[in-house]
Design a protein around this motif. Structure first.
Motif, PDB file in Angstrom:
ATOM      1  N   ASP A 192       0.852  -1.190   0.000  1.00  0.00           N
ATOM      2  CA  ASP A 192       0.000   0.000   0.000  1.00  0.00           C
ATOM      3  C   ASP A 192       0.888   1.240   0.000  1.00  0.00           C
ATOM      4  O   ASP A 192       1.632   1.474   0.957  1.00  0.00           O
ATOM      5  N   PRO A 193       0.846   2.052  -1.060  1.00  0.00           N
ATOM      6  CA  PRO A 193       1.746   3.205  -1.132  1.00  0.00           C
ATOM      7  C   PRO A 193       1.483   4.272  -0.068  1.00  0.00           C
ATOM      8  O   PRO A 193       2.320   5.141   0.144  1.00  0.00           O
ATOM      9  N   ILE A 194       0.328   4.222   0.613  1.00  0.00           N
ATOM     10  CA  ILE A 194       0.040   5.216   1.648  1.00  0.00           C
ATOM     11  C   ILE A 194       0.618   4.794   2.998  1.00  0.00           C
ATOM     12  O   ILE A 194       0.653   5.590   3.950  1.00  0.00           O
ATOM     13  N   ALA A 195       1.077   3.541   3.104  1.00  0.00           N
ATOM     14  CA  ALA A 195       1.526   3.009   4.396  1.00  0.00           C
ATOM     15  C   ALA A 195       2.727   3.775   4.944  1.00  0.00           C
ATOM     16  O   ALA A 195       2.773   4.120   6.129  1.00  0.00           O
ATOM     17  N   SER A 202       2.482   9.239  11.927  1.00  0.00           N
ATOM     18  CA  SER A 202       2.159   8.702  13.248  1.00  0.00           C
ATOM     19  C   SER A 202       3.322   8.808  14.225  1.00  0.00           C
ATOM     20  O   SER A 202       3.128   8.638  15.436  1.00  0.00           O
ATOM     21  N   ARG A 203       4.523   9.064  13.755  1.00  0.00           N
ATOM     22  CA  ARG A 203       5.699   9.147  14.621  1.00  0.00           C
ATOM     23  C   ARG A 203       6.057  10.582  15.014  1.00  0.00           C
ATOM     24  O   ARG A 203       7.116  10.817  15.592  1.00  0.00           O
ATOM     25  N   PHE A 332       9.211  13.751   1.636  1.00  0.00           N
ATOM     26  CA  PHE A 332       9.679  13.718   0.246  1.00  0.00           C
ATOM     27  C   PHE A 332      10.029  12.288  -0.161  1.00  0.00           C
ATOM     28  O   PHE A 332       9.764  11.871  -1.286  1.00  0.00           O
ATOM     29  N   GLY A 333      10.621  11.533   0.778  1.00  0.00           N
ATOM     30  CA  GLY A 333      10.950  10.140   0.481  1.00  0.00           C
ATOM     31  C   GLY A 333       9.721   9.294   0.199  1.00  0.00           C
ATOM     32  O   GLY A 333       9.759   8.402  -0.652  1.00  0.00           O
ATOM     33  N   CYS A 334       8.610   9.581   0.903  1.00  0.00           N
ATOM     34  CA  CYS A 334       7.377   8.827   0.656  1.00  0.00           C
ATOM     35  C   CYS A 334       6.855   9.053  -0.760  1.00  0.00           C
ATOM     36  O   CYS A 334       6.283   8.142  -1.371  1.00  0.00           O
ATOM     37  N   TYR A 335       7.055  10.255  -1.289  1.00  0.00           N
ATOM     38  CA  TYR A 335       6.581  10.537  -2.647  1.00  0.00           C
ATOM     39  C   TYR A 335       7.529   9.991  -3.714  1.00  0.00           C
ATOM     40  O   TYR A 335       7.144   9.890  -4.884  1.00  0.00           O
ATOM     41  N   LYS A 336       8.728   9.630  -3.328  1.00  0.00           N
ATOM     42  CA  LYS A 336       9.656   9.056  -4.305  1.00  0.00           C
ATOM     43  C   LYS A 336       9.257   7.649  -4.733  1.00  0.00           C
ATOM     44  O   LYS A 336       9.731   7.159  -5.761  1.00  0.00           O
ATOM     45  N   GLN A 337       8.406   6.988  -3.949  1.00  0.00           N
ATOM     46  CA  GLN A 337       7.977   5.647  -4.347  1.00  0.00           C
ATOM     47  C   GLN A 337       7.094   5.669  -5.599  1.00  0.00           C
ATOM     48  O   GLN A 337       6.879   4.632  -6.218  1.00  0.00           O
ATOM     49  N   PHE A 338       6.600   6.848  -5.964  1.00  0.00           N
ATOM     50  CA  PHE A 338       5.801   6.974  -7.183  1.00  0.00           C
ATOM     51  C   PHE A 338       6.666   7.326  -8.397  1.00  0.00           C
ATOM     52  O   PHE A 338       6.129   7.545  -9.482  1.00  0.00           O
ATOM     53  N   HIS A 426      -5.485   7.963  -0.856  1.00  0.00           N
ATOM     54  CA  HIS A 426      -6.552   6.986  -0.649  1.00  0.00           C
ATOM     55  C   HIS A 426      -6.540   6.568   0.810  1.00  0.00           C
ATOM     56  O   HIS A 426      -5.593   6.858   1.550  1.00  0.00           O
ATOM     57  N   TYR A 427      -7.585   5.887   1.201  1.00  0.00           N
ATOM     58  CA  TYR A 427      -7.699   5.463   2.588  1.00  0.00           C
ATOM     59  C   TYR A 427      -6.993   4.119   2.776  1.00  0.00           C
ATOM     60  O   TYR A 427      -7.115   3.228   1.938  1.00  0.00           O
ATOM     61  N   PRO A 428      -6.239   3.966   3.856  1.00  0.00           N
ATOM     62  CA  PRO A 428      -5.373   2.791   4.017  1.00  0.00           C
ATOM     63  C   PRO A 428      -6.164   1.486   4.050  1.00  0.00           C
ATOM     64  O   PRO A 428      -7.241   1.411   4.652  1.00  0.00           O
ATOM     65  N   GLY A 429      -5.599   0.479   3.403  1.00  0.00           N
ATOM     66  CA  GLY A 429      -6.228  -0.833   3.391  1.00  0.00           C
ATOM     67  C   GLY A 429      -5.857  -1.654   4.609  1.00  0.00           C
ATOM     68  O   GLY A 429      -5.254  -1.179   5.575  1.00  0.00           O
ATOM     69  N   ILE A 430      -6.188  -2.939   4.558  1.00  0.00           N
ATOM     70  CA  ILE A 430      -5.995  -3.813   5.710  1.00  0.00           C
ATOM     71  C   ILE A 430      -4.525  -4.072   6.005  1.00  0.00           C
ATOM     72  O   ILE A 430      -4.177  -4.515   7.100  1.00  0.00           O
ATOM     73  N   VAL A 431      -3.637  -3.789   5.045  1.00  0.00           N
ATOM     74  CA  VAL A 431      -2.215  -4.040   5.281  1.00  0.00           C
ATOM     75  C   VAL A 431      -1.575  -2.940   6.115  1.00  0.00           C
ATOM     76  O   VAL A 431      -0.469  -3.099   6.628  1.00  0.00           O
ATOM     77  N   VAL A 432      -2.255  -1.789   6.267  1.00  0.00           N
ATOM     78  CA  VAL A 432      -1.697  -0.668   7.029  1.00  0.00           C
ATOM     79  C   VAL A 432      -2.138  -0.802   8.484  1.00  0.00           C
ATOM     80  O   VAL A 432      -3.330  -0.778   8.794  1.00  0.00           O
ATOM     81  N   LYS A 433      -1.175  -0.962   9.388  1.00  0.00           N
ATOM     82  CA  LYS A 433      -1.462  -1.184  10.809  1.00  0.00           C
ATOM     83  C   LYS A 433      -1.041   0.004  11.671  1.00  0.00           C
ATOM     84  O   LYS A 433      -0.745  -0.157  12.855  1.00  0.00           O
TER      85      LYS A 433
END
Length: 454
Positions: A192-195, A202-203, A332-338, A426-433
Motif C-alpha cells: 500500500d503506497p500510503i503506508a 504517526s511518529r 519527500f521520500g514517501c513521494y519518491k515511491q511513485f 486513498h484510505y489505508p487498506g488492511i495491510v496498514v497497521k
C-alpha cells in the motif's frame, strides 16, 4: 573588432530610439492588458472569498478490503462537477472553476483525513464516499489550520514546506497502484503506497504537525488530448499534418498536376515509377525499442482517464524545541515511491521550497518570505487561476527567458488523472497497521428485521 562593436551599438541605439518613438502605439495596448489582468485578478479574488467552504473529516473503516480502485471511482465521480463558467461569467464576473482539497494531516502523531469542498457540493461528496466505503464516518470539523499561530514562523514555531512538481511533462504518468500489486492478487500481500506516509505522520511528537493537501479541479479534455497527442507524435517521429486551406489546396493541386504533365512530356520517369511497385516503408512505431513502446503505452493509458489540474502542497511545522527537518525529508521520500526514471517523478518545486542555498542570495529574508507565503497558500487552499495571457505567451517568454518564471509562475499546477490521484491519496487498506490512524472503531450494521419498537 572595435569598429564592428560600434556599428552594432549604433544599430541597437537606433532600434531602441525608433521603438520609443512609437510609444503612442504600443504603450496603450500594454497598459490595457496590464490593467485588465489586474482587474481580472481582483475580481477573481473577490469571487473566491465569497465561496462557502466546509471541512469534512473522513474516518475510514478499520478493515478496508478494497484497493485504491475504490478511491479512483470517487475521483472519477467528482469530475462530473465540471461547471466551467462561460465567457461572461469568467471575464466580467471573475468566476473560476471550483476545486477540491483532499488532505492528509499528522497532528502530534495522530493521522487524519480531511476533505475541503464547497458547501453546495457536500451531499454529493459524501454520497461518493459512502458509495465506496459504506462503513466510513464523515463529520464536519473546524479548520485545523486555525489552531496554530497565524504568524508562523515566529520565535516559538518554525516551518518547512514546498509544492511538489513533476520532473517531466505531465503527459508522462507516475507509478500508479496497479504497479504496487503487479505480482499478487491478494490484498493482504499488496504494497500500500500510503503506508509509509501514514507511519511518518504517526511518529510525530507533541508540538509537531505535517499537513499535506492535494488540490484538484477538472480540466478541458480537448486541450489535454491535443497536448498528449502532440507529445506522442513527437516520440514516434510522426510529423504534424497541416491541413491547407481551400485556396491553398487548389493552388498546390494545380502545381502538382502541372509538374506531372511536364514530366510525362519530357522524361520517362513517370513510366518507371508506374512500372515499379513502391516498397512499403515500415511503420515508425516498429523502429522503437520495447522500453520506448512501453512509455507511449503509459502515456496513452493516462490520457484515457479523466484528468485534473493538480497541486500537491506540503507543510511541516512545529515548536522550535522539537522541530526536526528530517521529517520533511521523510515526506519527500514517501513521494519518491511513485517515481520511475522512464516515465515521471515527483520533486519539490524549486520556486516554492522554503530553502535558499547561499547567504549572498539574501537567504534569511527570502526564506522567511517563502515560509510565510506557503503557509498562507496552504491555509487558503490556493490553486492559481492564471490569466489567459500566461499560457499563450509562455512558450515565447517563460521558456526562452526563464528569469521571468521567478517573478510570475511560482505555483506550477500539473495534470494527474483519476488513477494517479487515487494512488497518492486513498484510505489505508488492511495491510496498514498504523496505530494512531483515525478510523471507525465499531463496525456498523442494520438492526435485525422484526425488532419491536416500544
Amino acid at each position: 573588432m572595435l569598429e564592428s562593436l560600434k556599428i552594432i551599438s549604433g544599430l541597437l541605439g537606433f532600434l531602441t530610439g525608433f521603438l520609443f518613438s512609437l510609444w503612442w502605439l504600443w504603450l496603450p495596448f500594454f497598459l490595457f492588458i496590464l490593467l485588465k489582468d489586474i482587474w481580472l485578478k481582483n475580481s477573481r479574488e473577490k469571487f473566491v472569498q465569497q465561496m462557502k467552504w466546509v471541512l469534512l473529516e473522513v474516518r475510514p473503516p478499520r478493515e478496508i478490503e478494497r484497493d485504491p480502485r475504490a478511491m479512483e471511482q470517487i475521483f472519477t465521480g467528482l469530475h462530473g462537477f465540471n461547471s466551467r463558467p462561460i465567457f461572461k461569467e469568467r471575464v466580467f464576473l471573475g468566476e473560476v472553476q471550483e476545486w477540491f482539497s483532499f488532505e492528509i494531516v499528522g497532528l502530534g502523531g495522530e493521522v487524519h483525513f480531511y476533505i475541503r469542498a464547497l458547501e453546495k457540493f457536500r451531499n454529493q461528496v459524501e454520497a461518493q464516499i459512502y458509495a465506496q466505503y459504506p462503513q466510513a464516518e464523515i463529520v464536519e470539523v473546524d479548520d485545523y489550520t486555525r489552531f496554530v499561530p497565524a504568524d508562523i514562523p515566529n520565535k516559538d514555531y518554525d516551518l518547512w514546506g514546498a509544492d511538489m512538481i513533476l520532473v517531466k511533462d505531465d503527459a508522462y504518468p507516475i507509478l500508479t497502484y496497479p504497479a504496487f500489486r503487479k505480482e499478487t492478487l491478494a490484498l493482504e500481500e499488496m504494497v500500500d503506497p500510503i503506508a509509509s506516509l501514514a507511519e511518518v505522520l504517526s511518529r510525530l511528537r507533541e508540538g509537531e504537525q505535517i499537513w499535506i493537501q492535494t488540490l484538484f479541479r477538472p480540466i478541458l479534455e480537448k486541450k489535454w488530448e491535443e497536448k498528449v497527442k502532440a507529445i506522442k507524435d513527437k516520440l514516434i517521429g510522426r510529423k504534424k499534418e497541416r491541413k491547407p486551406g481551400l485556396i491553398e489546396g487548389e493552388i498546390v493541386g494545380l502545381a502538382k498536376a502541372s509538374r506531372e504533365k511536364v514530366e510525362q512530356l519530357f522524361t520517362d520517369k513517370w513510366l518507371e515509377e508506374k512500372a515499379e511497385e513502391k516498397k512499403p516503408t515500415p511503420a515508425l512505431i516498429t523502429l522503437l525499442s520495447q522500453a520506448e513502446k512501453d512509455v507511449i503505452t503509459a502515456i496513452e493509458r493516462k490520457a484515457a482517464k479523466v484528468a485534473y489540474e493538480t497541486v500537491i502542497r506540503f507543510v511541516y511545522l512545529g515548536k522550535r524545541e522539537v522541530f526536526n527537518k528530517a521529517n520533511a525529508s521523510a515526506v519527500f521520500g514517501c513521494y519518491k515511491q511513485f517515481n520511475a526514471q522512464d516515465i515521471n517523478s515527483f520533486k519539490p518545486g524549486p520556486r516554492t521550497i522554503t530553502r535558499v542555498s547561499y547567504q549572498i542570495q539574501f537567504k534569511t529574508f527570502r526564506e522567511l518570505y517563502r515560509k510565510r507565503k506557503i503557509f498562507a497558500y496552504y491555509k487558503k487552499r490556493h490553486l492559481p487561476n492564471y490569466s489567459f495571457a500566461i499560457p499563450r505567451y509562455k512558450p515565447f517568454f517563460f521558456e526562452r527567458l526563464p528569469i521571468l518564471n521567478r517573478f510570475f509562475l511560482k505555483v506550477q499546477p500539473f495534470v494527474l488523472n483519476a488513477e494517479e490521484l487515487a494512488t497518492v491519496y486513498h484510505y489505508p487498506g488492511i495491510v496498514v497497521k498504523t496505530p494512531r490512524l483515525s478510523r471507525v472503531e465499531v463496525k456498523k450494521a442494520e438492526p435485525p428485521a422484526g425488532l419491536p419498537v416500544g
